[in-house]
Design an enzyme around this catalytic site. Structure first.
Site, mmCIF file in Angstrom:
data_model
loop_
_atom_site.group_PDB
_atom_site.id
_atom_site.type_symbol
_atom_site.label_atom_id
_atom_site.label_comp_id
_atom_site.label_asym_id
_atom_site.label_seq_id
_atom_site.Cartn_x
_atom_site.Cartn_y
_atom_site.Cartn_z
ATOM 1 N N CYS A 292 0.357 -1.310 -0.696
ATOM 2 C CA CYS A 292 -0.144 -0.232 0.514
ATOM 3 C C CYS A 292 1.012 1.488 -0.353
ATOM 4 C CB CYS A 292 -1.045 -0.082 0.829
ATOM 5 S SG CYS A 292 -0.192 -0.001 2.767
ATOM 6 N N HIS A 340 -2.455 1.045 6.778
ATOM 7 C CA HIS A 340 -2.826 1.227 5.608
ATOM 8 C C HIS A 340 -3.303 2.437 4.612
ATOM 9 C CE1 HIS A 340 -3.911 -1.134 2.135
ATOM 10 N NE2 HIS A 340 -5.089 -0.249 1.812
ATOM 11 N N HIS A 352 -5.668 1.432 -4.676
ATOM 12 C CA HIS A 352 -5.000 1.257 -3.690
ATOM 13 C C HIS A 352 -4.687 -0.548 -3.770
ATOM 14 C CE1 HIS A 352 -7.866 -1.036 -0.387
ATOM 15 N NE2 HIS A 352 -8.702 -0.921 -1.617
#
Length: 380
Positions: A292, A340, A352
């Site tokens: 990420c 994240h 993402h």
């Protein structure tokens, strides 16, 4: 890395979300158990599908958290290795200078031994062939004494500096050993969590996997609805800001709709869109796969902005804005431990790299529920 690429599974799109093959219409025709039925443990004490889903999601989240720790340890290890290399090079140079200073002292000692040199005195004057010979010897001894004293001073200074650098190098090596240990620990944790998640999934039957896919599809549809609601709120926010009397009070973010930020954001999003379909690989920074924070770092780098490597540092690399004021290009962080991150597209959607086994994709900000959203940061 390219050899590990997988083609994206065919499927439908729901509000910009690519649905996996298991969630196609054919599988949705599988009889769905009610949420309460899925949440009820089996008679033999086996976990329900809902519990399995939560366990797998938790393992993936733990793996992602360990991934960010791995990224941080890897970055620290790289910096420490460079520092140690610099220190060792410095020690080598200083050791060479120390050896040269030692050799110079040795040459003076040898010269004095050969000449039998000692401090000139009256006896030396009387034994000299002439007064001029005496004065010549006096000047020579004066020069030798001054140079020798300077050589001794240089040697002592260089020896002290060399010993100091050797201690620093030893401490640096100790720190490097510790960061490498952290790196190996984080790596082992990631691998263990992923292995545990795969083991849980491997015990499911085909029917159970299909039911899980259907539950996931429902969650994505709900997340898409929440994204649409956010888009409406943001539109209302922008409309309110256009009113001269209320713009100052309603604006909660720095003005960046025009100017450099918009241009950079467009470049960032163009890069991110080009990565859609590439696999999530923990610790990866591209170009064939990403985790990420690796994706967000690479995307903003394409716009000329240097972001730190980890989510822990990226969350502090800009201005925090409200969710209602989020603009395309902003970074959206998730979970209390900030493990994240995605890039906001607008209309409640983001790009993402979701988790192991998934691909870079467009998805609702609410993919894991509203409570999962930690903050929004504008990096430039």
């Amino acid at each position: 890395m390219a050899s590990h690429r997988k083609s994206r599974p065919a499927g439908t799109r729901v509000a910009g979300i690519r649905t996996p093959a298991l969630a196609t219409a054919a599988l949705t025709s599988v009889a769905l158990l009610s949420q309460s039925a899925d949440a009820t443990p089996a008679a033999d004490g086996a976990p329900s599908l809902e519990e399995v889903e939560k366990k797998v999601d938790a393992l993936y989240r733990q793996a992602e958290s360990a991934t960010e720790k791995y990224n941080a340890a890897k970055e620290r290890t790289g910096k420490q290795r460079k520092r140690v290399d610099t220190l060792l090079d410095d020690v080598a140079r200083r050791t060479q200078k120390l050896n040269e200073a030692r050799e110079e002292l040795g040459s003076f000692a040898a010269a004095q031994y050969r000449t039998g040199a000692s401090a000139p005195d009256t006896a030396t004057f009387l034994l000299a062939d002439s007064p001029q010979d005496y004065f010549d010897q006096t000047q020579l001894m004066s020069r030798l004494t001054t140079r020798q004293k300077g050589a001794v001073d240089d040697y002592v200074t260089e020896q002290s500096a060399t010993m100091k650098k050797r201690r620093e190098a030893a401490q640096g090596l100790q720190t490097l050993t510790e960061t490498q240990s952290d790196l190996h620990t984080a790596k082992a944790t990631v691998q263990r969590k992923l292995s545990d998640a795969r083991a849980v999934l491997s015990r499911l039957t085909a029917e159970e996997k299909a039911r899980l896919a259907a539950i996931e599809k429902e969650k994505r549809e709900k997340a898409a609805e929440e994204a649409a609601e956010l888009a409406k709120r943001q539109a209302a926010e922008k409309a309110a800001q256009r009113q001269p009397d209320t713009s100052a009070s309603l604006s909660s973010a720095p003005s960046s709709s025009s100017g450099a930020y918009s241009t950079k954001a467009q470049k960032t999003l163009a890069f991110a869109r080009a990565q859609i379909g590439k696999p999530y690989v923990w610790g990866a920074t591209g170009p064939d796969s990403y985790d990420c924070s690796g994706l967000t770092q690479a995307a903003w780098k394409a716009a000329g902005v240097s972001l730190p490597r980890t989510t822990y540092d990226q969350v502090n690399a800009g201005t925090t804005v409200s969710l209602a004021a989020a603009q395309p290009g902003d970074l959206v962080f998730f979970y209390d431990d900030v493990t994240h991150v995605g890039i906001y597209l607008g209309d409640g959607m983001m790009i993402h790299a979701p988790k192991p086994g998934a691909y870079v994709r467009e998805e609702s900000l609410y993919y894991d529920g509203e409570s999962a959203i930690h903050s929004v940061v504008r990096p430039a």
